[in-house]
Design an enzyme around this catalytic site. Structure first.
Site, PDB file in Angstrom:
ATOM      1  N   ASP A 342      19.357  21.332 -16.086  1.00 40.14           N
ATOM      2  CA  ASP A 342      20.086  21.703 -16.951  1.00 40.14           C
ATOM      3  C   ASP A 342      21.510  21.066 -16.907  1.00 40.14           C
ATOM      4  OD1 ASP A 342      21.140  23.300 -19.429  1.00 40.14           O
ATOM      5  OD2 ASP A 342      22.543  24.138 -18.247  1.00 40.14           O
ATOM      6  N   GLU A 378      18.319  17.130 -17.736  1.00 35.19           N
ATOM      7  CA  GLU A 378      18.950  16.950 -18.935  1.00 35.19           C
ATOM      8  C   GLU A 378      19.864  15.801 -18.663  1.00 35.19           C
ATOM      9  OE1 GLU A 378      20.318  20.040 -22.361  1.00 35.19           O
ATOM     10  OE2 GLU A 378      20.872  20.197 -20.367  1.00 35.19           O
TER      11      GLU A 378
END
Length: 715
Positions: A342, A378
């Site tokens: 993330d 990401e």
């Protein structure tokens, strides 16, 4: 109680069959106490007198799995110097393998009295805190083997443990929403039938429910609020949180592996749940604030490139050790097969700017364990220069946000998208070829947990997040969506048919594109969140997948909504398997745009045509109103060999895209195959045409507005 010196490594609580070794890092503390928690609320404090390189440690014979514990750090509370030790706060072990309970929010879990952040708060937080748990590391893995699916054969399915399983009608109610549900044959059977090879789980590291959300009657449903990087989230365990969550998670991994399905974890190493300078003191802040967090020039405050209040200090050797130890633990002990990081750009911020050569990437590159699993970035954060799609090191793959945006733009009718669409369809060579990466560096997706579902992408022009309690200010406002003529629910059969067609267009485009496709859970059923594009705090009907009940008799007997869901499921399944059956859709190298050397095939490996069947010229790509083209994929010109060096050959395909708002006649190109058969036509309700029409070179095929056709020619 006997207390032996113990060892400084490994960090955390390590049970060896006779007792437990405890070790915790803190350079800021002057004294560390290990607190053993008892069922009556009392605690036994044991001072850790041994310290090596700022690691405090002791071995306690007779301390068994299930024992709850925490730490108290005695030291300075001087926020102006970045020091926030407070012995009144019971602290979670950063290396805890399991966590029991939940935070009972109140002033006691904060290091300062409300309204006076410079003052020290001496209220005891222990009665209000979650606690670390000693776990038994032993588990019977049987003949478990990691599937090790190669990227070119990988189809990822992003899912939420609770959201995927909470409404499944075939699951016993007592296991719905848990790791045990993931291991149930009904769930695994669905994944196998769908054809996915990896399930990417939204955060399962132990996370915290935000104080603000709890006060508002909401929850942190998504889980991007980690407090324990080694512990499976305890609320997803069906039968206890004193280590049972570890056993249950391992059981799920073992069952998924037995079905040939890899487990990828969405991990949040960029920040913790302790928030900004006004956040609670739960673990890292109280142990050694300045070693764990990026502080500003004024050490009272935190640098925040994550939008959550803090960012971990990626140049700290202790933070880097924590992350690498965690990653290795999940691979070696929990046997997961990869990670999706993330806001991974934050991990590259060694100082201020994003640096692809930062220490973190160096450590991953040389690590003999972590470097061998799937690593997915990401590739953005909210800091300056944080959008880094295409800029991660060669070992990494990336969520390709540009694929998502371009494909959405094409099908909603945005002008001048054709040239970029051609690049996204063929693996985004403009992003990845320059540093020797391949099409498989691109994880392609149209939807994910963050944003509209596939259904909502074609049913809403605007977000509808009122239920989140932020006056619809939260969530992305520019979604590249199109409601097909009416906002939200409608009974108009024309609009409903167009929406179904658009969903089929997105799924088909995803599956015929080079790269690694990713589906978002429930999109195969056309699930809706009723226009909520930021359902991070919605733990209920909005976010849970509503599984359509399979008809016991004729399918005509089900309601129209269920019929649409089942049609979408069949279409998605067919396209996934079409991709899996044909290597021309999942090449491991970029197209060359020329015939393959050493063969008698004079045709290029790829060719581009106008709807009239003429080869595309440079000017054709730049026409603003151009939204249609034909793509030839030559199955006889796949340059990469098989695993034993053998040639890889396949059937050839024509991909016809009509993103216009009117029907168009497409001429089948001459000299690229005498006869073709339509195998996919998104204009048909079933989408897949097992008995599709046959067309010859030079003949015309009419594609209705906003539709896609796939034509096959046997190799």
């Amino acid at each position: 109680m006997q207390v032996w010196p113990g060892q400084a490594y490994p960090l955390g609580a390590t049970y060896d069959g006779a007792g437990t070794n405890f070790a915790v890092f803190s350079e800021a503390a002057e004294r560390i106490e290990l607190c053993l928690l008892h069922g009556d609320g009392s605690e036994t404090a044991v001072e850790l007198k041994e310290t090596d390189a700022f690691v405090w440690h002791a071995y306690l014979p007779g301390v068994m799995p299930g024992q709850r514990y925490g730490f108290r750090a005695h030291g300075p509370y001087e926020p102006r110097r970045g020091l926030r030790c407070n012995s009144a706060k019971l602290l979670l072990d950063p290396y805890a393998k399991a966590v029991s309970g939940a935070v009972d929010w109140g002033e006691a879990v904060y290091g300062y009295p409300f309204g006076r952040p410079e003052k020290r708060n001496d209220m005891d937080s222990a009665p209000h805190m979650m606690t670390s748990v000693v776990v038994n590391p032993y588990f019977d893995w049987g003949d478990d083997r990691p599937p090790r699916t190669e990227y070119h054969r990988t189809v990822i399915y992003e899912a939420h443990v609770k959201g995927l399983t909470m409404c499944h009608p075939e699951l016993p109610e007592e296991i719905r929403g848990t790791y045990a549900a993931l291991a149930h044959p009904a769930v695994i059977g669905h994944l196998r039938e769908l054809g996915v090879t990896a399930i990417e789980l939204m955060p399962v590291h132990q996370f915290v429910q935000d104080h603000r959300l709890v006060d508002a009657g909401l929850v942190n449903y998504w889980g991007y609020n980690t407090i324990g990087f080694f512990a499976p989230h305890n609320a997803y365990a069906s039968w206890g949180d004193r280590g049972q969550q570890v056993l249950e998670f391992k059981t799920a991994v073992r069952a998924l592996h037995a079905a040939g399905i890899e487990v990828i974890l969405d991990v949040v190493y960029n920040h913790t749940a302790e928030g900004n300078h006004l956040g609670p003191t739960l673990s890292f802040r109280g142990l050694d604030n300045a070693s764990y967090y990026r502080l500003t020039d004024d050490p009272r405050y935190y640098m925040d490139t994550t939008g959550t209040g803090n960012s971990l200090l990626m140049r700290s050797p202790h933070v880097l050790q924590l992350i690498m130890d965690s990653l290795r633990y999940w691979v070696t002990e929990m046997r997961v097969d990869g990670f999706r990081f993330d806001l991974a750009a934050t991990l590259a911020r060694q100082f201020h700017e994003v640096d692809r050569l930062s220490s973190f990437f160096d450590l991953v590159q040389q690590d003999p364990v972590v470097s061998q699993v799937k690593l997915i970035a990401e590739p953005w954060d909210v800091g300056e220069g944080g959008y880094q799609v295409g800029n991660f090191p060669p070992l990494w793959t990336e969520w390709n946000g540009k694929f998502r945006d371009t494909v959405r733009d094409l099908w909603r009718g945005e002008p001048a998208t054709l040239a970029e669409f051609g690049s996204r369809l063929t693996g985004s060579s403009d992003l990845y070829q320059g540093d020797s990466r391949r099409p498989l560096a691109s994880v392609n997706f149209v939807t994910c947990h963050d944003g509209f579902t596939l259904h909502d992408l074609v049913a809403y022009n605007a977000k509808h997040n009122e239920a989140n309690g932020e006056d619809n200010r939260d969530g992305e406002s520019h979604n590249r969506s199109w409601n097909c003529g009416t906002e939200g629910p409608t009974d108009d059969p024309g609009i409903l048919a167009l929406r179904e067609r658009q969903m089929r267009n997105f799924i088909a485009t995803l599956m015929v594109s080079q790269g690694v496709p990713m589906l978002s859970h429930g999109d195969e059923f056309a699930r809706t969140q009723h226009g909520n594009n930021n359902a991070y705090c919605q733990d209920g009907e909005v976010s849970w997948v509503r599984w359509p009940r399979r008809p016991e008799g004729a399918e005509e007997d089900v309601d129209e909504e269920t019929a649409r869901a089942l049609r979408m499921l069949r279409f998605t399944r067919s396209l996934v398997w079409l991709r899996r059956d044909h290597p021309v859709f999942r090449r491991r190298r970029f197209f060359h745009g020329r015939p393959m050397q050493g063969t008698h095939d004079e045709l290029s490996d790829i060719a581009w045509f106008t709807p009239e069947g003429e080869e595309m010229r440079d000017g054709d790509w730049q026409v603003a109103h151009a939204r249609s083209l034909t793509v030839f994929l030559n199955g006889s010109a796949i340059s990469e060999p098989g695993p034993r060096g053998e040639p890889v050959t396949d059937d050839s395909f024509l991909l016809m895209f009509n993103a216009h708002d009117r029907p168009l006649d497409f001429t089948v190109p001459v000299d690229h195959g005498a006869q073709w058969q339509v195998v996919v036509d998104t204009a048909r309700p079933e989408g897949v045409a097992a008995d599709g029409p046959k067309v010859r070179a030079g003949e015309r095929l009419t594609l209705v507005d906003r539709s896609l056709a796939v034509l096959q020619r046997p190799g």
